[in-house]
Every structure is written in structure tokens, then in C-alpha cells.
Design a protein around this motif. Structure first.
Motif, short mmCIF file in Angstrom:
data_model
loop_
_atom_site.label_atom_id
_atom_site.label_comp_id
_atom_site.label_asym_id
_atom_site.label_seq_id
_atom_site.Cartn_x
_atom_site.Cartn_y
_atom_site.Cartn_z
N ARG A 193 -7.07 -5.35 -9.05
CA ARG A 193 -5.45 -5.84 -8.96
C ARG A 193 -4.77 -4.64 -8.57
N LEU A 194 -4.79 -3.68 -9.10
CA LEU A 194 -4.18 -2.27 -8.85
C LEU A 194 -4.22 -1.80 -7.20
N ASP A 195 -5.40 -2.15 -6.94
CA ASP A 195 -5.95 -1.64 -5.69
C ASP A 195 -5.30 -2.65 -4.64
N THR A 196 -5.06 -3.79 -4.88
CA THR A 196 -4.44 -4.88 -4.12
C THR A 196 -2.83 -4.67 -4.18
N ALA A 197 -2.52 -4.33 -5.29
CA ALA A 197 -0.68 -4.32 -5.34
C ALA A 197 -0.60 -3.15 -4.53
N LYS A 198 -1.37 -2.03 -4.38
CA LYS A 198 -1.17 -0.73 -3.81
C LYS A 198 -1.15 -1.16 -2.28
N GLN A 199 -1.69 -1.84 -1.90
CA GLN A 199 -2.18 -2.23 -0.38
C GLN A 199 -0.83 -3.19 0.06
N LEU A 200 -0.34 -3.88 -0.84
CA LEU A 200 0.87 -4.86 -0.45
C LEU A 200 2.00 -4.10 -0.71
N LEU A 201 2.12 -3.39 -1.45
CA LEU A 201 3.32 -2.34 -1.69
C LEU A 201 3.50 -1.53 -0.30
N GLN A 215 9.23 -9.82 2.08
CA GLN A 215 9.35 -10.61 1.09
C GLN A 215 8.03 -11.31 0.23
N LEU A 216 7.14 -11.64 1.12
CA LEU A 216 5.85 -12.13 0.64
C LEU A 216 5.21 -11.18 -0.09
N ALA A 217 5.01 -9.84 0.53
CA ALA A 217 4.29 -8.93 0.04
C ALA A 217 4.95 -8.34 -1.30
N TYR A 218 6.29 -8.24 -1.37
CA TYR A 218 6.98 -8.07 -2.48
C TYR A 218 6.58 -9.05 -3.82
N ARG A 219 6.48 -10.18 -3.54
CA ARG A 219 6.42 -11.31 -4.75
C ARG A 219 4.87 -10.98 -5.09
N VAL A 221 3.20 -8.20 -4.95
CA VAL A 221 3.22 -7.06 -5.91
C VAL A 221 3.38 -7.47 -7.27
N ARG A 222 4.61 -7.89 -7.61
CA ARG A 222 4.92 -8.50 -8.81
C ARG A 222 3.83 -9.23 -9.55
N GLU A 223 3.37 -10.05 -8.93
CA GLU A 223 2.25 -10.95 -9.46
C GLU A 223 1.06 -10.28 -9.79
N GLU A 224 0.61 -9.35 -8.99
CA GLU A 224 -0.44 -8.44 -9.48
C GLU A 224 -0.39 -7.57 -10.43
N LEU A 225 0.92 -6.88 -10.70
CA LEU A 225 1.28 -5.95 -11.57
C LEU A 225 1.53 -6.75 -12.92
N SER A 230 3.94 -2.17 -16.79
CA SER A 230 5.44 -2.47 -17.50
C SER A 230 6.46 -1.76 -16.71
N ILE A 231 7.27 -2.67 -15.71
CA ILE A 231 8.26 -1.86 -14.60
C ILE A 231 9.34 -2.06 -15.16
N SER A 232 10.06 -0.98 -15.14
CA SER A 232 11.65 -0.91 -15.76
C SER A 232 12.45 -1.63 -14.51
#
Length: 315
Positions: A193-201, A215-219, A221-225, A230-232
Motif C-alpha cells: 500500500r505504501l508503494d502504491t501511494a508513492k506511485q500515485l503521489l 484529483q483522482l491520484a490525490y484521493r 493517496v489519501r485512501e492508501e495511507l 498519520s498525516i498532519s
């Protein structure tokens, strides 16, 4: 016992190589003991110097017998005259610079989602070293004066100096540990999931991607993390600014001669307006007055042309 004696009788010559092995092992153990003893003395020297510096900052004398014998000049002995020459304002400015530098390095991990994914331990307060760093930061922030011109006692200045030093050391230790751990504390599924979030970011902050793709990649990323890191709120705001990139207006290219000709051909020429029909109106200007012209007489042919003949009066 007889088999043992038989073995010793037949293989007595093995005693010489065994003695050599035992001698080398004993020498290695002795060298290690010397290194440990030397390291222990260095630690004692460092602790003694630290105690001496703290006592000197508080204005308390330290007995010479309490310090271990030191053959070379220590850091405290070298820096003491320099610190004595520096004013309190100069010392505070240096401490402020160090404090701000460490805080800026910490904010790089706290506000950059890419670094959060790469080194999640730096934003995880459950990690012991990260928790120790956060405590040191809170102490240093609480002891920081309002400005470099603030008047502090020696005890207050020494306390703030020690807090900044602890803050810097705690951050260095936590950073090295986070770079060593990386994502090893996560399971295999969580690492995917972290690798997927890194690619989408990468897609979410790509200028070449369309706004819908970002916009789709941003959403995603939020779902994978979600549930992993915990993001501030500040980091989310910084990421949203990167995602919401304004598309710059495309500059209009210069019109070439061919384009101008095609535009003229495409656009119909405007029809000329009809000229107004002239209307005869009576003139309001009076005609010019002309002088009377003498009329030539009609007589015989011997009269010169242009000669004026006045008629004779009749009686």
C-alpha cells in the motif's frame, strides 16, 4: 581412561598448534579489554567535562580532584575563553540559529508526504527515539527566549543551551534510526500500500497530468495511507496546493503571413457604403457684381474691331 591416554600418546604433537591458537585468542581478548578500558576512560572524561561546563555556567567552582587527569586540552578549556568574550546576545543568536535549523529539518519530514511515506518512523510518536526527540523539542521551545536581546541569568542561558543541544542530538539519532528502519515495521500488505501511494503521489503532483488525473491520484493517496500514516493538517494543506496547480494560459502564437492570408480569405470583405445622392439646393450666396462691358458698335467694315463708336446726338 585408556582411550584418552592412547589418543594423547598418538597425537601429542597437536599440543603445539593448540598453544598457538590459545595464545592468539588470549592476545585478542587482551587487546579488546584495553580498547574497552580506553573507551570507558573517554566516556568518564566526557562526563566530567560536561559536569564542569554545567557547573561553570552556573557559577559554581569544581574541585580539581573530582576531574580525571587529562593530558590534552579539552573542549571546555578551549571554548571557555571564547564564551567569556562573547556577549549574551551573540550566544543567543547562535543558539537561535541552531534551534531554527533543526526545526526546519524536522519540518521537511512533517510537511512532505513523500518523505513521510519513505521514512514513516519520523512521524510516528510511538517510536521511542521519535518520542524522545519530540520531548526534547517541546523543552527547547519552552525555554527559548522571546528575542536575542532578552536578559537571562547564567542559569537560564545554560539551561536553554543544554536544551538546544539535547534537541539537536535527539533529532540526529531519530533521523538515523528512521532511515535505518524505513518501512520494516509494516507488514507485506502494508508495504504494498505504501508503494502504491508513492506511485500515485508522483502522478498527483505531476505538471504534465490533467487536473482530473491529479484529483483522482490525490484521493487514491489519501485512501492508501488511511490507517498507515498519520498525516498532519499542515501536510495535507501543502499537498493540496501542489495538486491544485493552476494551468498557465497558453500564449497566442504570432500570426504568420499565410495565416493572415487565410484569415482574409475566410472573412468576407465588408460591402462599400453607397455614396449619397447630391441634392440641388438654392444658393444663399449673392452672385458677384460685374462691371458693364461696352458693347462694340455694328458699323461698316472699316471700323477696327474692338473700337467703341459712340452715337452722335440728333438735333
Amino acid at each position: 581412561m585408556e582411550p584418552i591416554f592412547d589418543f594423547l600418546r598418538d597425537f601429542w604433537w597437536l599440543a603445539f598448534p593448540l598453544f598457538g591458537v590459545l595464545a592468539s585468542v588470549g592476545g585478542a581478548w587482551e587487546r579488546g579489554a584495553r580498547r574497552r578500558h580506553k573507551r570507558r576512560l573517554e566516556v568518564l572524561h566526557a562526563k566530567a567535562e560536561l559536569k564542569a561546563a554545567q557547573a561553570a555556567a552556573r557559577g559554581k567552582p569544581v574541585a580539581a580532584a573530582s576531574l580525571p587527569p587529562v593530558t590534552a586540552p579539552t573542549a571546555t578549556q578551549i571554548s571557555a575563553p571564547a564564551e567569556a568574550r562573547d556577549t549574551q546576545t551573540t550566544q543567543l543568536e547562535r543558539l537561535f540559529a541552531t534551534h531554527d535549523s533543526v526545526t526546519a529539518r524536522w519540518l521537511e519530514y512533517e510537511l512532505d508526504v513523500a518523505k513521510m511515506i519513505a521514512f514513516p518512523a519520523m512521524s510516528d510518536g510511538r517510536q521511542p527515539l521519535t518520542a524522545a526527540f519530540l520531548r526534547a523539542k517541546r523543552i527547547a521551545d519552552g525555554l527559548r527566549p522571546a528575542s536575542s536581546k532578552a536578559r537571562l541569568t547564567r542559569e537560564q542561558l545554560a539551561e536553554y543551551r543544554n536544551a538546544v543541544a539535547d534537541f539537536e542530538v535527539a533529532f540526529d539519532v531519530a533521523e538515523r534510526d528512521a532511515r535505518r528502519l524505513r518501512d520494516s515495521s509494516f507488514s507485506e500488505v502494508e508495504r504494498k500500500r505504501l508503494d502504491t501511494a508513492k506511485q500515485l503521489l508522483t502522478v498527483a503532483i505531476d505538471d504534465a497530468a490533467t487536473p482530473a488525473e491529479r484529483q483522482l491520484a490525490y484521493r487514491r493517496v489519501r485512501e492508501e495511507l488511511d490507517g498507515l500514516i498519520s498525516i498532519s493538517d499542515e501536510a495535507i494543506e501543502v499537498l493540496e496546493k501542489k495538486v491544485m496547480l493552476e494551468i498557465a494560459p497558453v500564449a497566442k502564437p504570432a500570426e504568420t503571413a499565410t495565416d493572415a492570408a487565410s484569415r482574409v480569405t475566410a472573412e468576407p470583405e465588408p460591402e462599400p457604403e453607397p455614396e449619397p445622392i447630391p441634392v440641388d439646393r438654392p444658393s444663399t450666396t449673392p452672385p458677384p457684381k460685374t462691371a458693364p462691358w461696352p458693347v462694340p458698335a455694328r458699323g461698316s467694315g472699316d471700323t477696327a474691331p474692338g473700337r467703341v463708336v459712340h452715337p452722335k446726338p440728333r438735333h
